[in-house]
Write a protein that holds these residues in place. Structure first.
Motif, PDB file in Angstrom:
ATOM      1  N   CYS A 168       0.800  -1.224   0.000  1.00 47.89           N
ATOM      2  CA  CYS A 168       0.000   0.000   0.000  1.00 47.89           C
ATOM      3  C   CYS A 168       0.834   1.276   0.000  1.00 47.89           C
ATOM      4  CB  CYS A 168      -0.939   0.005   1.213  1.00 47.89           C
ATOM      5  SG  CYS A 168      -2.192  -1.301   1.148  1.00 47.89           S
ATOM      6  N   ASP A 169       2.142   1.165   0.197  1.00 45.88           N
ATOM      7  CA  ASP A 169       2.976   2.368   0.193  1.00 45.88           C
ATOM      8  C   ASP A 169       4.237   2.178  -0.645  1.00 45.88           C
ATOM      9  OD1 ASP A 169       4.334   0.619   1.793  1.00 45.88           O
ATOM     10  OD2 ASP A 169       4.586   1.992   3.499  1.00 45.88           O
ATOM     11  N   CYS A 170       4.099   1.431  -1.732  1.00 41.17           N
ATOM     12  CA  CYS A 170       5.226   1.196  -2.638  1.00 41.17           C
ATOM     13  C   CYS A 170       5.110   2.071  -3.882  1.00 41.17           C
ATOM     14  CB  CYS A 170       5.282  -0.276  -3.048  1.00 41.17           C
ATOM     15  SG  CYS A 170       5.800  -1.394  -1.724  1.00 41.17           S
ATOM     16  N   VAL A 171       6.154   2.025  -4.696  1.00 40.78           N
ATOM     17  CA  VAL A 171       6.162   2.703  -5.990  1.00 40.78           C
ATOM     18  C   VAL A 171       6.174   1.636  -7.074  1.00 40.78           C
ATOM     19  CG1 VAL A 171       7.447   4.242  -7.534  1.00 40.78           C
ATOM     20  CG2 VAL A 171       7.379   4.715  -5.073  1.00 40.78           C
TER      21      VAL A 171
ATOM     22  N   GLU B  74       5.889   5.708 -19.870  1.00 39.66           N
ATOM     23  CA  GLU B  74       6.364   5.272 -18.562  1.00 39.66           C
ATOM     24  C   GLU B  74       5.344   5.769 -17.544  1.00 39.66           C
ATOM     25  OE1 GLU B  74      10.313   5.546 -15.704  1.00 39.66           O
ATOM     26  OE2 GLU B  74       9.853   7.229 -17.038  1.00 39.66           O
ATOM     27  N   ILE B  75       4.702   4.838 -16.838  1.00 36.84           N
ATOM     28  CA  ILE B  75       3.723   5.198 -15.822  1.00 36.84           C
ATOM     29  C   ILE B  75       4.257   4.760 -14.464  1.00 36.84           C
ATOM     30  CG2 ILE B  75       1.374   4.872 -14.962  1.00 36.84           C
ATOM     31  CD1 ILE B  75       0.446   4.419 -17.790  1.00 36.84           C
ATOM     32  N   ILE B  76       4.392   5.719 -13.572  1.00 44.70           N
ATOM     33  CA  ILE B  76       4.876   5.447 -12.220  1.00 44.70           C
ATOM     34  C   ILE B  76       3.764   5.790 -11.239  1.00 44.70           C
ATOM     35  CG2 ILE B  76       6.574   6.030 -10.454  1.00 44.70           C
ATOM     36  CD1 ILE B  76       8.548   6.713 -12.644  1.00 44.70           C
ATOM     37  N   ILE B  77       3.381   4.813 -10.426  1.00 45.95           N
ATOM     38  CA  ILE B  77       2.361   5.006  -9.394  1.00 45.95           C
ATOM     39  C   ILE B  77       3.079   5.161  -8.063  1.00 45.95           C
ATOM     40  CG2 ILE B  77       0.319   4.047  -8.286  1.00 45.95           C
ATOM     41  CD1 ILE B  77      -0.063   2.291 -10.795  1.00 45.95           C
ATOM     42  N   ASP B  78       3.035   6.361  -7.530  1.00 46.50           N
ATOM     43  CA  ASP B  78       3.754   6.663  -6.297  1.00 46.50           C
ATOM     44  C   ASP B  78       2.770   6.698  -5.124  1.00 46.50           C
ATOM     45  OD1 ASP B  78       5.358   7.574  -4.268  1.00 46.50           O
ATOM     46  OD2 ASP B  78       5.686   9.572  -5.121  1.00 46.50           O
ATOM     47  N   SER B  79       2.714   5.603  -4.380  1.00 39.02           N
ATOM     48  CA  SER B  79       1.855   5.531  -3.194  1.00 39.02           C
ATOM     49  C   SER B  79       2.631   5.857  -1.927  1.00 39.02           C
ATOM     50  CB  SER B  79       1.250   4.125  -3.064  1.00 39.02           C
ATOM     51  OG  SER B  79       0.464   3.799  -4.179  1.00 39.02           O
TER      52      SER B  79
ATOM     53  N   LYS C 219       0.066  11.504  -3.048  1.00 37.26           N
ATOM     54  CA  LYS C 219       0.140  10.363  -3.966  1.00 37.26           C
ATOM     55  C   LYS C 219      -0.030  10.847  -5.395  1.00 37.26           C
ATOM     56  CE  LYS C 219      -1.355   6.930  -0.597  1.00 37.26           C
ATOM     57  NZ  LYS C 219      -1.029   7.822   0.521  1.00 37.26           N
ATOM     58  N   ARG C 220       0.708  10.233  -6.299  1.00 33.24           N
ATOM     59  CA  ARG C 220       0.675  10.726  -7.683  1.00 33.24           C
ATOM     60  C   ARG C 220       0.922   9.604  -8.668  1.00 33.24           C
ATOM     61  NH1 ARG C 220       6.447  13.998  -7.967  1.00 33.24           N
ATOM     62  NH2 ARG C 220       7.685  12.422  -6.918  1.00 33.24           N
TER      63      ARG C 220
ATOM     64  N   GLU D 224      -9.507   3.434   0.052  1.00 38.27           N
ATOM     65  CA  GLU D 224      -9.662   4.516  -0.934  1.00 38.27           C
ATOM     66  C   GLU D 224      -8.466   5.455  -0.887  1.00 38.27           C
ATOM     67  OE1 GLU D 224     -12.319   8.409  -0.889  1.00 38.27           O
ATOM     68  OE2 GLU D 224     -13.553   6.627  -1.314  1.00 38.27           O
ATOM     69  N   ARG D 225      -7.900   5.709  -2.060  1.00 39.15           N
ATOM     70  CA  ARG D 225      -6.754   6.621  -2.169  1.00 39.15           C
ATOM     71  C   ARG D 225      -6.938   7.502  -3.396  1.00 39.15           C
ATOM     72  NH1 ARG D 225      -1.946   2.297  -2.201  1.00 39.15           N
ATOM     73  NH2 ARG D 225      -3.446   1.286  -3.604  1.00 39.15           N
ATOM     74  N   THR D 226      -6.523   8.748  -3.304  1.00 41.69           N
ATOM     75  CA  THR D 226      -6.642   9.671  -4.427  1.00 41.69           C
ATOM     76  C   THR D 226      -5.254  10.081  -4.901  1.00 41.69           C
ATOM     77  OG1 THR D 226      -8.773  10.520  -3.657  1.00 41.69           O
ATOM     78  CG2 THR D 226      -7.560  11.879  -5.217  1.00 41.69           C
ATOM     79  N   TYR D 227      -5.046   9.976  -6.202  1.00 37.05           N
ATOM     80  CA  TYR D 227      -3.753  10.261  -6.822  1.00 37.05           C
ATOM     81  C   TYR D 227      -3.861  11.451  -7.772  1.00 37.05           C
ATOM     82  CZ  TYR D 227      -2.291   5.549  -5.336  1.00 37.05           C
ATOM     83  OH  TYR D 227      -1.989   4.432  -4.603  1.00 37.05           O
ATOM     84  N   ASN D 228      -2.874  12.349  -7.715  1.00 35.42           N
ATOM     85  CA  ASN D 228      -2.734  13.369  -8.748  1.00 35.42           C
ATOM     86  C   ASN D 228      -2.127  12.711  -9.987  1.00 35.42           C
ATOM     87  OD1 ASN D 228      -3.620  15.505  -7.131  1.00 35.42           O
ATOM     88  ND2 ASN D 228      -1.565  15.905  -6.352  1.00 35.42           N
ATOM     89  N   VAL D 229      -2.660  13.024 -11.157  1.00 33.09           N
ATOM     90  CA  VAL D 229      -2.097  12.526 -12.407  1.00 33.09           C
ATOM     91  C   VAL D 229      -1.291  13.654 -13.053  1.00 33.09           C
ATOM     92  CG1 VAL D 229      -2.573  11.500 -14.662  1.00 33.09           C
ATOM     93  CG2 VAL D 229      -4.068  10.983 -12.720  1.00 33.09           C
ATOM     94  N   GLU D 230      -0.029  13.377 -13.328  1.00 33.64           N
ATOM     95  CA  GLU D 230       0.881  14.390 -13.865  1.00 33.64           C
ATOM     96  C   GLU D 230       1.426  13.915 -15.209  1.00 33.64           C
ATOM     97  OE1 GLU D 230       3.609  14.308 -10.626  1.00 33.64           O
ATOM     98  OE2 GLU D 230       2.441  15.707  -9.393  1.00 33.64           O
TER      99      GLU D 230
END
Length: 292
Positions: free
Chosen positions: A31-34, A68-73, A78-79, A140-146
């Protein structure tokens, strides 16, 4: 509300390097990995182009895309960082493939196209987009998409032919398409951008909509505008909750480009499904997803 991404988001190279490094130690169902996926994504099959009647599907769907898609939790904010690397090819003197193109030196072309990445970032980060994701393990988590677009020769996702054809030209190129027209060829991960188009970011004082529109195709999106010759008129989009949106020809960025920035929620759909797939590969099953 957390800090909003800059309209000219450009994640520094060392920031990307740090996220890539963190992704190498990611664990399954964490839950807190990249998590990182660099290469092909999709297609999701959730976008269908419509026939000229604006109702019947014409068989064209969203396409595979590279990024390249990186999910930073792991970070406090979060982004999801979406990076698209584009290699530029000077085809301004290739009149065999692109009739009526006007030759430019490599140096002059590089100077002209230098504004394109910033124009793409400004258009695609203007909203900005967010993904609210729910799963049974992490909640539930909300991510900014950049969105980050880069011109580089290093491991490009797409190769772009840059041409310089007057809009008055009526000649057709080697694909049988009007020589002055810009487009993306998803099957070969290539594109053709005409810098003499008045909508190009290379034009001082222009609307800067051409390359951001084509960038939408680099993300797998389809055209929404009316094109009787190719029997198309808008698209139908299917969201993660099963709801749909039927969009005819319009003035948005993926339509006739009257609007300069990416605003509709549906424009983040291919990214949303790609993120679901990345989580799935890493042992996290998404049960709910909303584009904000």
């Amino acid at each position: 509300m957390g800090k909003q991404p800059s309209a000219d988001f450009d994640l520094p190279a060392d920031g990307l390097t740090e996220l890539r490094k963190k992704s190498t130690s990611a664990k399954a169902a964490c839950c807190d990995c990249v998590y990182r996926e660099d290469g092909d994504h999709g297609p999701s099959g959730k976008i269908s182009q419509l026939r000229f009647d604006g109702v019947t599907r014409n068989g064209e769907k969203d396409t595979k895309f590279k990024a390249e898609i990186i999910i930073d939790s792991q970070s406090a904010t979060k982004r999801i960082a979406v990076t698209t690397r584009m290699k530029s090819q000077n085809k301004t003197s290739d009149t065999a493939r692109y009739p009526d193109t006007v030759t430019m030196s490599d140096a002059d072309l590089q100077t002209a196209i230098a504004r394109i990445p910033a124009a793409i970032r400004a258009a695609w980060n203007a909203r900005p987009y967010k993904l609210k994701i729910t799963d049974s393990k992490c909640g539930e988590r909300t991510y900014n998409v950049e969105f980050n677009a880069i011109l580089t020769d290093s491991s490009p996702h797409y190769t772009i032919d840059f041409i310089n054809v007057p809009l008055s030209s009526t000649a057709t190129d080697y694909k049988g398409i009007t020589s002055n027209r810009s487009y993306v060829l998803p099957s070969s991960y290539t594109g053709k951008f005409n810098i003499d188009d008045s909508r190009s970011a290379t034009k001082s004082g222009g609307p800067d909509t051409l390359e951001p529109h084509e960038y939408g195709h680099l993300l797998g999106l389809k055209d929404e505008y009316t094109d009787s010759g190719l029997d198309r008129n808008g698209c139908i989009y299917e969201f993660y909750d099963g709801t749909t949106e039927n969009v005819g020809a319009n003035g948005q960025l993926m339509g006739s480009m009257t609007t300069k920035t990416a605003q509709p929620l549906r424009y983040c759909l291919t990214i949303a499904y790609a993120v679901v797939a990345i989580f799935g590969k890493n042992g996290i099953r998404v049960t709910g997803l909303e584009i904000l």
